[in-house]
Design an enzyme around this catalytic site. Structure first.
Site, PDB file in Angstrom:
ATOM      1  N   ARG A  72       0.048   7.572  -2.782  1.00 45.99           N
ATOM      2  CA  ARG A  72       0.518   8.669  -1.924  1.00 45.99           C
ATOM      3  C   ARG A  72       1.996   8.972  -2.181  1.00 45.99           C
ATOM      4  NH1 ARG A  72      -1.204   6.116   3.390  1.00 45.99           N
ATOM      5  NH2 ARG A  72      -1.608   4.376   1.981  1.00 45.99           N
TER       6      ARG A  72
ATOM      7  N   HIS B 237       2.769   3.217  -8.908  1.00 46.79           N
ATOM      8  CA  HIS B 237       2.607   1.781  -9.205  1.00 46.79           C
ATOM      9  C   HIS B 237       3.841   1.267  -9.968  1.00 46.79           C
ATOM     10  CE1 HIS B 237      -1.367   1.967  -7.611  1.00 46.79           C
ATOM     11  NE2 HIS B 237      -1.884   2.666  -8.614  1.00 46.79           N
TER      12      HIS B 237
ATOM     13  N   LEU C  77      11.385 -20.373  -4.615  1.00 46.47           N
ATOM     14  CA  LEU C  77      10.309 -19.539  -4.059  1.00 46.47           C
ATOM     15  C   LEU C  77       9.010 -19.703  -4.853  1.00 46.47           C
ATOM     16  CD1 LEU C  77       9.599 -16.986  -2.162  1.00 46.47           C
ATOM     17  CD2 LEU C  77      10.028 -15.647  -4.213  1.00 46.47           C
TER      18      LEU C  77
ATOM     19  N   ASP D 224       0.840  -1.207   0.000  1.00 43.96           N
ATOM     20  CA  ASP D 224       0.000   0.000   0.000  1.00 43.96           C
ATOM     21  C   ASP D 224       0.875   1.257   0.000  1.00 43.96           C
ATOM     22  OD1 ASP D 224      -2.324   1.439  -0.012  1.00 43.96           O
ATOM     23  OD2 ASP D 224      -2.787   1.144   2.105  1.00 43.96           O
TER      24      ASP D 224
HETATM   25  C1  FPP Z   1      -1.904   0.083  -3.336  1.00 46.57           C
HETATM   26  O1  FPP Z   1      -1.463   1.419  -3.394  1.00 46.57           O
HETATM   27  C2  FPP Z   1      -1.397  -0.641  -4.467  1.00 46.57           C
HETATM   28  C3  FPP Z   1      -2.171  -1.202  -5.448  1.00 46.57           C
HETATM   29  C4  FPP Z   1      -3.631  -1.145  -5.477  1.00 46.57           C
HETATM   30  C5  FPP Z   1      -1.559  -1.883  -6.583  1.00 46.57           C
HETATM   31  C6  FPP Z   1      -0.291  -2.612  -6.283  1.00 46.57           C
HETATM   32  C7  FPP Z   1       0.380  -2.825  -7.549  1.00 46.57           C
HETATM   33  C8  FPP Z   1       1.697  -2.818  -7.757  1.00 46.57           C
HETATM   34  C9  FPP Z   1       2.721  -2.693  -6.716  1.00 46.57           C
HETATM   35  C10 FPP Z   1       2.176  -2.926  -9.130  1.00 46.57           C
HETATM   36  C11 FPP Z   1       1.815  -4.212  -9.786  1.00 46.57           C
HETATM   37  C12 FPP Z   1       2.418  -5.378  -9.108  1.00 46.57           C
HETATM   38  C13 FPP Z   1       2.424  -6.607  -9.612  1.00 46.57           C
HETATM   39  C14 FPP Z   1       2.980  -7.709  -8.800  1.00 46.57           C
HETATM   40  C15 FPP Z   1       1.915  -6.913 -10.955  1.00 46.57           C
HETATM   41  P1  FPP Z   1      -2.546   2.566  -3.500  1.00 46.57           P
HETATM   42  O2  FPP Z   1      -2.696   2.924  -4.923  1.00 46.57           O
HETATM   43  O3  FPP Z   1      -3.800   2.147  -2.816  1.00 46.57           O
HETATM   44  O4  FPP Z   1      -1.819   3.697  -2.719  1.00 46.57           O
HETATM   45  P2  FPP Z   1      -2.501   4.853  -1.858  1.00 46.57           P
HETATM   46  O5  FPP Z   1      -3.173   4.183  -0.679  1.00 46.57           O
HETATM   47  O6  FPP Z   1      -1.355   5.686  -1.463  1.00 46.57           O
HETATM   48  O7  FPP Z   1      -3.461   5.554  -2.767  1.00 46.57           O
END
Ligand code: FPP
Length: 251
Positions: free
Chosen positions: A32, A45, A139, A28
């Site tokens: 931000r 991302h 893994l 998460d």
């Molecule tokens: C949460 O951050 C993250 C996600 C919803 C997406 C996670 C995706 C990745 C790390 C990239 C793709 C990974 C793979 C393994 C394909 P948020 O956007 O909710 O952050 P925020 O809470 O700060 O808005």
């Protein structure tokens, strides 16, 4: 501090282990991280994928057997269409770009979640990536995509009903065996980055006895030292599984 952590290929039995056998992560804080830098959310991302690569490599080096990442929840479809579609593109890119490296690192890839909602080409990429890495013995990397803990439990119940299991016959073991991650032991540790302390419909059943580790660090900033800090915290905990401290220490 790191001398214990860096013991490679240490097998654990889930109790007093040198390293956790199975780490699950809620990644998460990407949005931000980007907003703080006046960048579009997608930049967070994209940087998050770089963190995924580093953490996967570190887990391989530390002899961790299972790493499970929450990449896209059942609820993430509610995000703006543009962000959803960029996340899908990123997922495609990861699947295409990383398969070869997974082979080199002996990583087995699994993707769990309701994949029927994804475009056909993405479903096919997942199928190919899973089958090309299926025989790898290092893994096991699980990506949770369109995953929700509620969905997983309901899905398991439906599978049991489809097998003709009747009222009063379902046991905990049977339900566990029909969850989408039945191939893995339950996570020893859940890490959540980004400052929130909640599960957000992640592995609801499987996290029953996991050690939780919450950090304010945004996922794009989470690095190998941060992973080692989490593992060190895990190593200091006494896992009692319902027993008393005295009972655990006698074992
Ligand atoms: C949460 O951050 C993250 C996600 C919803 C997406 C996670 C995706 C990745 C790390 C990239 C793709 C990974 C793979 C393994 C394909 P948020 O956007 O909710 O952050 P925020 O809470 O700060 O808005």
């Amino acid at each position: 501090m790191n001398s214990i952590i860096k013991t490679k290929n240490v097998k654990s039995d889930g109790e007093n282990a040198a390293v956790p056998k199975h780490i699950a992560i809620i990644m998460d804080g990407n949005g931000r991280w980007a907003t703080k830098r006046f960048l579009p959310r997608f930049a967070g991302h994209a940087k998050g994928v770089k963190t995924v690569n580093k953490v996967v490599e570190a887990c391989v080096n530390r002899g961790i057997e299972y790493l499970t990442l929450f990449a896209f929840s059942s609820e993430n479809w509610r995000r703006p269409q543009e962000e959803v579609s960029l996340l899908m593109q990123l997922f495609r890119k990861v699947l295409v770009g990383e398969i070869r490296k997974m082979g080199e690192n002996n990583i087995r890839l699994k993707v769990i979640g309701d994949l029927s909602k994804f475009d056909q080409d993405l479903q096919e990429l997942v199928r190919v990536a899973e089958s090309e890495t299926a025989a790898n013995t290092g893994l096991t990397l699980t990506i949770c995509a369109n995953y929700g803990g509620h969905w997983d439990i309901v899905n398991a119940c439906n599978k049991l009903i489809a097998k003709g299991i009747g009222q009063g016959e379902i046991t905990e073991d049977m339900l566990s065996a029909h969850l989408s991650m039945a191939y893995a032991p339950e996570p020893d540790m859940l890490i959540r980055t980004g400052g929130e302390a909640r599960i957000s419909n992640f592995l609801l059943w499987q996290l029953a006895y996991s050690e939780f580790y919450f950090t304010d660090t945004f996922w794009p900033d989470f690095d190998v030292q941060a992973l080692d800090d989490a593992i060190t915290s895990f190593q200091k905990r006494e896992r009692r599984f319902g027993k008393t401290s005295e009972q655990v220490q006698v074992q």
